[in-house]
Design a protein around this motif. Structure first.
Motif, short mmCIF file in Angstrom:
data_model
loop_
_atom_site.label_atom_id
_atom_site.label_comp_id
_atom_site.label_asym_id
_atom_site.label_seq_id
_atom_site.Cartn_x
_atom_site.Cartn_y
_atom_site.Cartn_z
N UNK A 138 0.83 -1.01 0.05
CA UNK A 138 -0.02 0.01 -0.02
C UNK A 138 0.86 1.31 -0.05
N UNK A 139 1.82 1.20 0.67
CA UNK A 139 2.69 2.36 0.87
C UNK A 139 3.40 2.88 -0.51
N UNK A 140 4.00 1.68 -0.99
CA UNK A 140 4.63 1.75 -2.31
C UNK A 140 3.84 2.06 -3.24
N UNK A 141 2.64 1.66 -3.29
CA UNK A 141 1.65 2.03 -4.41
C UNK A 141 1.15 3.46 -4.27
N UNK A 142 0.70 3.86 -3.05
CA UNK A 142 0.28 5.05 -2.99
C UNK A 142 1.55 6.39 -3.33
N UNK A 143 2.57 5.83 -3.02
CA UNK A 143 3.69 6.88 -3.33
C UNK A 143 3.93 6.99 -4.98
N UNK A 144 3.91 5.84 -5.41
CA UNK A 144 3.94 5.99 -6.95
C UNK A 144 2.80 6.80 -7.83
N UNK A 331 -3.94 -5.77 -22.13
CA UNK A 331 -4.31 -4.94 -23.55
C UNK A 331 -5.20 -3.74 -23.25
N UNK A 332 -6.33 -4.49 -22.76
CA UNK A 332 -7.57 -3.43 -22.46
C UNK A 332 -7.06 -2.29 -21.34
N UNK A 333 -6.34 -2.81 -20.42
CA UNK A 333 -6.03 -1.81 -19.40
C UNK A 333 -5.12 -0.69 -19.95
N UNK A 334 -4.13 -1.15 -20.83
CA UNK A 334 -3.05 -0.39 -21.62
C UNK A 334 -3.74 0.71 -22.56
N UNK A 335 -5.03 0.07 -23.04
CA UNK A 335 -5.86 1.04 -23.83
C UNK A 335 -6.58 2.07 -23.05
N UNK A 336 -6.68 2.09 -21.73
CA UNK A 336 -7.07 3.15 -21.08
C UNK A 336 -6.07 4.18 -20.85
N UNK A 337 -4.85 4.05 -21.26
CA UNK A 337 -3.64 4.98 -21.20
C UNK A 337 -3.30 5.57 -19.82
N UNK A 338 -3.34 4.81 -18.69
CA UNK A 338 -2.91 4.86 -17.41
C UNK A 338 -1.55 5.59 -17.11
N UNK A 339 -1.58 6.77 -16.31
CA UNK A 339 -0.29 7.32 -16.07
C UNK A 339 0.79 6.37 -15.17
N UNK A 340 -0.06 5.60 -14.58
CA UNK A 340 0.81 4.60 -13.78
C UNK A 340 -0.05 3.47 -13.30
N UNK A 341 0.56 2.33 -13.32
CA UNK A 341 -0.24 0.92 -12.78
C UNK A 341 0.90 0.45 -11.97
N UNK A 342 0.57 -0.02 -10.84
CA UNK A 342 1.14 -0.42 -9.76
C UNK A 342 0.65 -1.97 -9.51
N UNK A 343 1.48 -2.92 -9.46
CA UNK A 343 1.17 -4.49 -9.33
C UNK A 343 1.67 -4.96 -8.46
N UNK A 425 3.01 -3.57 -23.85
CA UNK A 425 3.39 -2.09 -24.30
C UNK A 425 3.53 -1.14 -23.44
N UNK A 426 3.51 -1.53 -22.02
CA UNK A 426 3.74 -0.81 -20.96
C UNK A 426 5.35 -0.55 -20.73
N UNK A 427 5.60 0.43 -20.11
CA UNK A 427 6.92 1.04 -19.92
C UNK A 427 7.18 0.74 -18.21
N UNK A 428 7.98 0.26 -17.93
CA UNK A 428 8.57 0.28 -16.55
C UNK A 428 8.69 1.39 -15.69
N UNK A 429 8.07 1.79 -14.58
CA UNK A 429 8.38 3.10 -13.92
C UNK A 429 9.18 2.69 -12.54
N UNK A 430 10.55 3.06 -12.61
CA UNK A 430 11.20 2.62 -11.51
C UNK A 430 10.63 3.35 -10.27
N UNK A 476 3.82 2.13 -16.85
CA UNK A 476 2.99 3.33 -17.25
C UNK A 476 2.63 3.21 -19.03
N UNK A 477 1.56 3.66 -19.41
CA UNK A 477 1.14 3.54 -20.73
C UNK A 477 2.22 3.96 -21.73
N UNK A 478 3.02 3.31 -22.62
CA UNK A 478 3.72 3.80 -23.69
C UNK A 478 2.98 3.54 -25.09
#
Length: 479
Positions: A138-144, A331-343, A425-430, A476-478
């Motif tokens: 939760x802490x890492x997700x919220x900070x991202x 692929x469907x989530x990528x199509x929503x163009x998220x600025x960040x997706x934390x998994x 098609x996502x790009x990693x966000x360090x 993130x969406x790329x």
């Protein structure tokens, strides 16, 4: 852990005599010699019996599997030491797998069992409360999310399983304190139970009103495997974030497993244990008397160079794997163009097609989790028993007993998830240094030196000792 007084030791391996102890049904019940085993010998022999039983199940020798299960029942206990507890749930899973050979018997045996979804929600809350893994996630997700949403005026967060509103209460507080002022926040929560969503909505709306933050909650009653993306109601002009905590693995087999279910079933009882795996488990058992915990023992064996599932189907290159519903969903989530997706996902390979591979991998993983509970709660704790039986025990059963579309607990390593996101098609966000720092401080507050965090290619892996258990990664969406 296997020595009740913490001081006894074994000078020679009891496994030398275990193979001589026949599993013949002619043994007199209740196997009086089993009661004479010392605690450390009992742990060794339980491992021996579990491996023997699993091998009999895999080869279709069900009569011998039944004899091994009978002996396990006289040694295992859901309220004993760690090895006794683990043996209880793995033997239950093996017995469940055996029963599935007779669909009529299995269906009749389970026909009156009712799913207790309220208890399921409760045990997940207990897991959140007593172990730090979800708090760290939760802490890492919220900070991202906070870092990705800097300067945004309209923020939309999608939670693919909104079971714990505490995470979003913390985000509301952080966003309300932004130097540039709070945004308008909309949270879409997905859950299969309406009452869980109603409770989350009540808590979050109350928190937002208290801090005078413009807020909306969009509930979506749905399972993840039949989620209608349109119901997420993503709007133009919103900055989108997506959070998924231990959800995506349930979709890994939904497509490919359905196509190969018949093949899985044809192999159901014909998965012989390899000599290498057998020798490894005997080596594990022989070392057990030199370790304080089962997790320590298994970790030591891994350090010695054993990799128990090199032939696992999920170890093959991802590009050659059959298309599954997880690919379409990402692929469907990528199509929503998220600025960040934390998994956040379990960081272990429980997706092999071979029973013995999954037994080995899951024994390592759940040994560490049972060790965590041993450090957090007394053995007589009802909360601990509930978590072990209704959460961890059910996961073990699904991994060991189920095949095809019924097998949902298809956990995979971070490397596999990275491949999936890259191909989608996502790009990693360090993850940032500050996110890592917050996570480390949280673990330090637990006052248990068994928990560790390590950075891996810009992602975080949460460990017990040196055993990876959960990973957190951001994407993130790329275009």
């Amino acid at each position: 852990m296997f020595q009740e007084d913490g001081s006894s030791s074994v000078t020679s391996s009891p496994l030398q005599m275990f193979p001589m102890m026949s599993l013949s049904p002619n043994l007199m019940c209740p196997y009086p010699w089993l009661k004479e085993l010392k605690p450390e010998e009992r742990g060794l022999y339980l491992i021996h019996l579990l491996v023997t039983c699993a091998n009999h199940v895999a080869s279709g020798s069900l009569e011998n599997a039944n004899i091994a299960l009978d002996q396990i029942s006289h040694l295992a206990s859901p309220d004993g030491d760690t090895m006794q507890r683990i043996a209880s749930y793995f033997s239950e899973a093996l017995a469940d797998r055996i029963l599935r050979n007779w669909p009529g018997v299995y269906k009749a045996f389970n026909s009156t069992k009712l799913p207790n979804l309220a208890e399921e929600v409760l045990v997940r809350k207990l897991f959140f409360e007593y172990l730090p893994f979800m708090k760290v996630a939760f802490v890492i997700t919220n900070q991202a999310i906070i870092e990705a949403m800097e300067g945004e005026k309209m923020v939309h967060v999608i939670d693919l399983n909104v079971s714990e509103p505490a995470q979003w209460c913390a985000l509301i507080r952080d966003l309300s304190a932004r130097p540039e002022g709070p945004p308008h926040l909309r949270i879409t929560g997905v859950h299969r139970r309406k009452e869980v969503l109603d409770q989350a909505a009540h808590v979050l709306i109350e928190e937002a009103e208290k801090l005078d933050l413009s807020f909306q909650f969009n509930p979506v009653v749905s399972r993840l495997d039949n989620l209608d993306i349109e119901k997420l109601r993503v709007k133009t002009g919103e900055a989108l974030a997506i959070s998924s905590i231990m959800q995506l693995h349930s979709l890994v087999g939904s497509g490919a497993a359905a196509a190969s279910a018949a093949a899985d079933n044809s192999r159901y009882n014909r998965s012989p244990m390899s000599n290498a795996f057998s020798l490894n488990l005997h080596r594990v058992a022989a070392q057990m008397n030199q370790n304080n915990t089962l997790g320590d023992l298994l970790e030591k064996d891994m350090v010695n160079g054993h990799s128990p599932s090199t032939d696992s189907a999920s170890s093959s290159p991802l590009s050659s794997a059959p298309t599954s519903s997880i690919d379409g969903f990402l692929g469907a989530l990528w199509g929503l163009s998220p600025k960040v997706m934390v998994v956040t996902e379990q960081d272990s390979d429980h997706n092999g097609k071979n029973l013995m591979e999954r037994l080995s991998e899951s024994l390592y993983f759940y040994a560490a989790l049972f060790d965590c509970l041993e450090s957090a709660l007394p053995r007589a704790s009802s909360e601990r028993l509930k978590m072990e039986k209704m959460l961890l025990g059910e996961e073990i059963k699904n991994i060991i007993a189920c095949e095809g579309v019924e097998r949902k607990e298809r956990h995979e390593k971070l490397e596999k998830w990275s491949q999936r996101f890259d191909l989608t098609g996502f790009s990693n966000v360090p993850l940032s240094y500050y996110a890592m720092l917050q996570a480390k401080r949280l673990l330090q507050s637990v006052n248990c030196d068994g928990y560790k965090i390590r950075e891996e290619n810009g992602c975080v892996v949460i460990c017990w000792q040196d055993r990876p258990l959960f990973s957190v990664s951001a994407w993130s969406w790329n275009p």
